[in-house]
Write an enzyme that holds these catalytic residues in place. Structure first.
Site, PDB file in Angstrom:
ATOM      1  N   ASN A   1      22.822  30.215  47.669  1.00  0.00           N
ATOM      2  CA  ASN A   1      22.694  29.565  46.362  1.00  0.00           C
ATOM      3  C   ASN A   1      22.125  28.140  46.440  1.00  0.00           C
ATOM      4  OD1 ASN A   1      23.834  31.876  45.388  1.00  0.00           O
ATOM      5  ND2 ASN A   1      25.755  30.963  44.721  1.00  0.00           N
TER       6      ASN A   1
ATOM      7  N   LYS B   1      27.620  30.606  31.036  1.00  0.00           N
ATOM      8  CA  LYS B   1      27.632  31.275  32.345  1.00  0.00           C
ATOM      9  C   LYS B   1      26.336  32.061  32.547  1.00  0.00           C
ATOM     10  CE  LYS B   1      30.284  34.438  35.257  1.00  0.00           C
ATOM     11  NZ  LYS B   1      29.699  33.984  36.512  1.00  0.00           N
TER      12      LYS B   1
ATOM     13  N   GLY C   1      38.519  47.312  38.743  1.00  0.00           N
ATOM     14  CA  GLY C   1      37.317  46.892  39.467  1.00  0.00           C
ATOM     15  C   GLY C   1      37.690  45.988  40.628  1.00  0.00           C
TER      16      GLY C   1
ATOM     17  N   ASN D   1      20.824  33.916  40.101  1.00  0.00           N
ATOM     18  CA  ASN D   1      20.971  35.253  40.706  1.00  0.00           C
ATOM     19  C   ASN D   1      19.660  35.924  41.102  1.00  0.00           C
ATOM     20  OD1 ASN D   1      23.562  34.537  39.949  1.00  0.00           O
ATOM     21  ND2 ASN D   1      24.185  36.623  39.520  1.00  0.00           N
TER      22      ASN D   1
ATOM     23  N   GLY E   1      36.697  44.858  43.402  1.00  0.00           N
ATOM     24  CA  GLY E   1      35.697  44.411  44.368  1.00  0.00           C
ATOM     25  C   GLY E   1      36.166  43.057  44.878  1.00  0.00           C
ATOM     26  N   SER E   2      35.227  42.125  45.104  1.00  0.00           N
ATOM     27  CA  SER E   2      35.639  40.846  45.657  1.00  0.00           C
ATOM     28  C   SER E   2      36.428  40.011  44.638  1.00  0.00           C
ATOM     29  CB  SER E   2      34.417  40.087  46.198  1.00  0.00           C
ATOM     30  OG  SER E   2      33.321  40.230  45.334  1.00  0.00           O
TER      31      SER E   2
ATOM     32  N   LYS F   1      31.244  45.965  37.711  1.00  0.00           N
ATOM     33  CA  LYS F   1      29.866  45.554  37.451  1.00  0.00           C
ATOM     34  C   LYS F   1      29.534  45.884  35.999  1.00  0.00           C
ATOM     35  CE  LYS F   1      28.433  44.374  41.659  1.00  0.00           C
ATOM     36  NZ  LYS F   1      27.881  43.039  41.970  1.00  0.00           N
TER      37      LYS F   1
ATOM     38  N   ASN G   1      23.668  32.150  35.711  1.00  0.00           N
ATOM     39  CA  ASN G   1      23.346  33.383  36.433  1.00  0.00           C
ATOM     40  C   ASN G   1      21.863  33.737  36.293  1.00  0.00           C
ATOM     41  OD1 ASN G   1      26.568  34.610  35.563  1.00  0.00           O
ATOM     42  ND2 ASN G   1      25.893  34.168  37.628  1.00  0.00           N
TER      43      ASN G   1
HETATM   44  O1  KPL Z   1      28.365  34.054  39.356  1.00  0.00           O
HETATM   45  C1  KPL Z   1      27.674  33.901  40.352  1.00  0.00           C
HETATM   46  C2  KPL Z   1      27.195  35.143  41.011  1.00  0.00           C
HETATM   47  O2  KPL Z   1      26.873  35.118  42.186  1.00  0.00           O
HETATM   48  O3  KPL Z   1      27.153  36.182  40.307  1.00  0.00           O
HETATM   49  C3  KPL Z   1      27.292  32.537  40.828  1.00  0.00           C
HETATM   50  C4  KPL Z   1      27.833  31.504  39.851  1.00  0.00           C
HETATM   51  C5  KPL Z   1      25.809  32.395  40.917  1.00  0.00           C
HETATM   52  C6  KPL Z   1      27.937  32.184  42.142  1.00  0.00           C
HETATM   53  O4  KPL Z   1      27.385  32.855  43.218  1.00  0.00           O
END
Ligand code: KPL
Length: 301
Positions: free
Chosen positions: A197, A179, A7, A187, A9-10, A73, A183
């Site tokens: 954010n 976590k 994966g 998010n 991605g970034s 994802k 999120n």
């Molecule tokens: O995990 C994150 C996300 O963007 O999915 C956070 C902690 C909100 C950082 O952007």
């Protein structure tokens, strides 16, 4: 160590690029990023600037590795697990958003499964170039009782050898709930309001983000994880301020017209609430709003 990052991605590219400074890394991702990494290597800029040379492929089937780091994802975890199960993997470590990924990996793979969470920030600038947005830590823990502490320590050492500040925890479920609560607050609210954010640390959005997080923490407690309302509120505010200039992953998905991870984040909170005979109306409403947007633009499941 042979490491497969499934994966790219970034986040996967950043972690994979850093791991490549100490290990033999293969990134599994999509073109044109994979092609660019193959041709010119991977450029990391931001917190530190470096060029690394991981191998890269669009097809991870039949791969063998000492460690597979899964960064796809959440809705792609089952596909990743099927592919990894056809290869020969020593340990699997999820560094994904949302809840449920480790169970999917455990259902498909005999290898030890580690749950992971990271506060490292990354953004794919262009094919072959990832921006390291902020220092952060990685925390890893065993998912199944049989996934022993020595395995976790080995993977922690492998991450540390690549300069990633990494800790072990014995309580992976608490780690993931902590976590998830963040999120669940940040998010969907940033995605719906199309803001960075930092905006959820201030009125008028702070109230909604904190209410979603506090509600998620209530479900975490019903699920046996000790997480107070005050801790949930503080966690959302701290992360929102620490990543103030970043766009959340869900905001980026919505901006690009892509499917989001809402099902594994607020959707999970709402489902878990029903399962435990509780209610989570704010998480349910946020899930419906994002799902409604997904259906409207034709990316829903
Ligand atoms: O995990 C994150 C996300 O963007 O999915 C956070 C902690 C909100 C950082 O952007």
């Amino acid at each position: 160590m042979d490491v497969l990052v499934f994966g790219a991605g970034s986040l996967g590219s950043l972690v994979g690029g850093l791991l490549a400074t100490a290990h033999d890394v293969t990134l599994v991702g999509r073109d044109p990023h994979v092609e660019a990494v193959r041709d010119d290597g991977l450029r990391i800029s931001g917190v530190e600037t470096l060029e690394t040379l991981p191998a890269a492929t669009t097809d991870g089937s039949g791969a063998s590795a000492d460690l597979a780091v899964v960064t796809v994802k959440a809705y792609d975890t089952a596909t990743a697990a099927h592919t990894l199960a056809a290869g020969d993997i020593g340990v699997v470590c999820s560094l994904q958003n949302g809840m449920g990924n480790e169970n999917v990996l455990s259902d498909h793979l005999d290898a030890p499964v580690l749950a992971g969470a990271t506060t490292v920030g990354a953004r794919l600038e262009k094919p072959g170039h990832v921006r390291w947005l902020g220092h952060g830590t990685v925390t890893l823990g065993p998912w199944r009782p049989a996934d022993d502490v020595a395995t976790v320590e080995r993977v922690v050492e492998a991450f540390e050898a690549a300069g990633l500040d990494t800790d072990a925890t014995a309580d992976a479920r608490a780690l993931l709930w902590e976590k998830l609560v963040v999120n669940a607050g940040i998010n969907p609210v940033t995605a719906l309001a199309r803001v960075e954010n930092g905006a959820v640390a201030e009125p008028p959005l702070s109230d909604l983000a904190e209410t979603a997080a506090v509600e998620a923490a209530r479900i975490a407690r019903a699920d046996g994880v000790s997480l107070s309302a005050a801790e949930a509120r503080a966690a959302v505010e701290t992360v929102a301020r620490a990543t103030a200039r970043n766009r959340s992953s869900m905001h980026r998905d919505v901006a690009r017209g892509r499917r989001t991870e809402i099902g594994a984040i607020n959707g999970y909170v709402a489902e878990r609430a029903s399962h435990l005979d509780r209610s989570a109306p704010v998480n349910r409403a946020l899930t419906a709003l994002i799902r409604g947007w997904e259906v409207g633009v034709g990316v829903g499941d």
